[in-house]
Design a protein around this motif. Structure first.
Motif, PDB file in Angstrom:
ATOM      1  N   ARG A   1       0.829  -1.204   0.000  1.00  0.00           N
ATOM      2  CA  ARG A   1       0.000   0.000   0.000  1.00  0.00           C
ATOM      3  C   ARG A   1       0.869   1.262   0.000  1.00  0.00           C
ATOM      4  O   ARG A   1       0.624   2.198  -0.754  1.00  0.00           O
TER       5      ARG A   1
ATOM      6  N   ARG B   1       2.421   1.745  -3.391  1.00  0.00           N
ATOM      7  CA  ARG B   1       1.421   2.187  -4.370  1.00  0.00           C
ATOM      8  C   ARG B   1       1.101   3.667  -4.185  1.00  0.00           C
ATOM      9  O   ARG B   1       1.049   4.435  -5.143  1.00  0.00           O
TER      10      ARG B   1
ATOM     11  N   GLN C   1      -5.485   1.144  -6.753  1.00  0.00           N
ATOM     12  CA  GLN C   1      -5.545  -0.315  -6.641  1.00  0.00           C
ATOM     13  C   GLN C   1      -5.959  -0.916  -7.981  1.00  0.00           C
ATOM     14  O   GLN C   1      -5.449  -1.964  -8.373  1.00  0.00           O
TER      15      GLN C   1
ATOM     16  N   ALA D   1      -6.658  -5.605  -3.286  1.00  0.00           N
ATOM     17  CA  ALA D   1      -6.958  -4.911  -2.025  1.00  0.00           C
ATOM     18  C   ALA D   1      -6.734  -5.846  -0.837  1.00  0.00           C
ATOM     19  O   ALA D   1      -6.212  -5.431   0.199  1.00  0.00           O
TER      20      ALA D   1
ATOM     21  N   GLU E   1      -3.078  -6.106  -0.093  1.00  0.00           N
ATOM     22  CA  GLU E   1      -2.601  -4.913   0.615  1.00  0.00           C
ATOM     23  C   GLU E   1      -3.001  -4.963   2.092  1.00  0.00           C
ATOM     24  O   GLU E   1      -2.216  -4.619   2.958  1.00  0.00           O
ATOM     25  N   LYS E   2      -4.225  -5.367   2.329  1.00  0.00           N
ATOM     26  CA  LYS E   2      -4.750  -5.362   3.700  1.00  0.00           C
ATOM     27  C   LYS E   2      -4.024  -6.370   4.581  1.00  0.00           C
ATOM     28  O   LYS E   2      -3.681  -6.076   5.721  1.00  0.00           O
TER      29      LYS E   2
ATOM     30  N   ASN F   1      -1.153  -7.992   3.649  1.00  0.00           N
ATOM     31  CA  ASN F   1       0.263  -8.054   3.294  1.00  0.00           C
ATOM     32  C   ASN F   1       0.700  -9.506   3.078  1.00  0.00           C
ATOM     33  O   ASN F   1       1.809  -9.901   3.418  1.00  0.00           O
TER      34      ASN F   1
END
Length: 62
Positions: free
Chosen positions: A8, A11, A18, A33, A36-37, A39
């Protein structure tokens, strides 16, 4: 020493959405997503993202 970053953070530093990254990887935005949340992602994804962002793999936080 360079601080490691999450997907994240990387980015956002590169001002990408995303959706843009998900399109590059060929996955749904919701899948990206989730990576990212949590990892949590496959090593092959990290390799592709490092190529995309033109960064060393050691920059990505595990």
């Amino acid at each position: 020493m360079i601080d490691k970053v999450t997907l994240r953070e990387l980015r956002l530093m590169r001002e990408r959405t995303q959706q843009e990254i998900a399109d590059f990887l060929g996955v749904d935005r919701s899948t990206y997503a989730s990576w990212e949340k949590t990892n949590t992602f496959d090593f092959s994804i990290v390799v592709r993202l490092c190529e995309y962002y033109k960064v060393d793999i050691q920059l990505i936080k595990e």
